[in-house]
Design a protein around this motif. Structure first.
Motif, mmCIF file in Angstrom:
data_model
loop_
_atom_site.group_PDB
_atom_site.id
_atom_site.type_symbol
_atom_site.label_atom_id
_atom_site.label_comp_id
_atom_site.label_asym_id
_atom_site.label_seq_id
_atom_site.Cartn_x
_atom_site.Cartn_y
_atom_site.Cartn_z
ATOM 1 N N GLU A 124 -7.143 8.076 -5.587
ATOM 2 C CA GLU A 124 -8.008 7.047 -6.155
ATOM 3 C C GLU A 124 -7.265 5.720 -6.187
ATOM 4 N N SER A 125 -7.912 4.657 -5.720
ATOM 5 C CA SER A 125 -7.322 3.323 -5.760
ATOM 6 C C SER A 125 -7.441 2.754 -7.168
ATOM 7 N N VAL A 126 -6.323 2.299 -7.726
ATOM 8 C CA VAL A 126 -6.288 1.670 -9.057
ATOM 9 C C VAL A 126 -5.489 0.386 -8.920
ATOM 10 N N GLY A 127 -6.163 -0.762 -8.986
ATOM 11 C CA GLY A 127 -5.467 -2.009 -8.723
ATOM 12 C C GLY A 127 -4.942 -2.001 -7.301
ATOM 13 N N GLU A 128 -3.637 -2.254 -7.181
ATOM 14 C CA GLU A 128 -3.021 -2.275 -5.851
ATOM 15 C C GLU A 128 -2.304 -0.977 -5.513
ATOM 16 N N ARG A 129 -2.418 -0.001 -6.389
ATOM 17 C CA ARG A 129 -1.721 1.255 -6.134
ATOM 18 C C ARG A 129 -2.730 2.372 -5.832
#
Length: 285
Positions: free
Chosen positions: A190-195
């Motif tokens: 899952e993409s969270v912000g830039e991570r």
């Protein structure tokens, strides 16, 4: 007279709550690139077995060393094609368990089970029968090794829209295997912000009927898991917030940034694809 002696193993269940459990068997299901191999490679002193076609040892080779359970104990990896290959690996693994070099035996199921069917003799029915018998016996043999963790990983089988099972060749093993492990879990990215987070589901998620045997000691969701994090959560050294972040007991809980997307299955974490070279990740023992 043909009467066979039987022995029964006594299991004591006391009035007081038991101590901290050790999760002895895992089944990790997830899409390609979700980080299944990296997760099982974070277990203590891993002996990993996978299909040559699947190439999972590359993920182990290029994974972040900080994820290893012990920095000075790299996983051992072996590539296999046939039942005979796995039998040879099991003999080696047992020897290494006795020496204290190995504590976890991990097996990639989806490609390996297909390899067994392809390499077996006879018609389709006998091929799948050979696979089922082999996997049933292998599971028993692995779990009979003292003080050893067994970890399986598999792709998801989505042929049935109502329930997602582990993808194992044939139709019998996929429904059965989740019932004979201590934790049946689903891993996604899952993409969270830039991570990019790896999200582990330990309770039913969508059509995957995840579950474990440890009551409230484990959460429904755990982000960026390793075996040590799972171990610390069970022991109460870490607590898990509402979105699955594990934090030290007593630390302030900060709100997470919102996901950029609704989750999904992105590129693998710690996986670098390529052609599998010589399989040893450790020097020869």
């Amino acid at each position: 007279c043909g009467i066979r002696a039987r022995t029964m193993r006594l299991i004591e269940i006391g009035i007081d709550p038991p101590g901290t459990p050790i999760v002895r068997s895992f089944l990790v299901v997830g899409e390609t690139g979700a980080g299944k191999t990296v997760l099982v490679a974070s277990f203590p002193r891993v002996y990993w077995i996978g299909s040559e076609r699947e190439d999972g040892a590359e993920a182990i080779k290029y994974m972040d060393r900080a994820l290893w359970y012990e920095r000075d104990r790299p996983p051992i990896a072996r590539a296999v094609k046939t039942i005979a290959d796995v039998d040879a690996c099991l003999k080696e693994a047992v020897m290494l368990v006795e020496k204290g070099v190995v504590r976890t035996i991990a097996l990639e199921l989806s490609c390996y089970s297909d390899d067994v069917v392809r390499s077996s003799e006879g018609d389709a029915r006998s091929k799948y029968g050979t696979l089922e018998q082999h996997m049933t016996v292998l599971d028993s043999r692995l779990k009979a090794i003292p003080s050893t963790i067994v970890a399986y990983n598999a792709l998801p089988d989505r042929r049935n829209p109502e329930v997602t099972l582990p993808l194992i060749a044939g139709r019998a093993l996929g429904p059965r295997l989740p019932a004979v492990v201590s934790a049946y879990v689903y891993l996604r990215t899952e993409s969270v912000g830039e991570r990019l987070d790896r999200v582990l589901h330990l309770a039913p998620y969508g059509t995957v009927t995840c579950r474990h045997r440890y009551g409230s000691r484990l959460p429904a969701v755990l982000r960026n898991p390793t075996y040590r994090i799972i171990e610390d959560v069970i022991a109460g050294r870490l607590v898990v917030d509402s979105v699955g972040n594990a934090i030290p007991l007593g630390a302030p809980v900060l709100p997470p940034p919102p996901p950029l997307d609704g989750g999904g299955n992105g590129a693998g974490v710690g996986a670098v694809l390529g052609t599998l070279p010589a399989i040893d990740v450790l020097p020869t023992i």
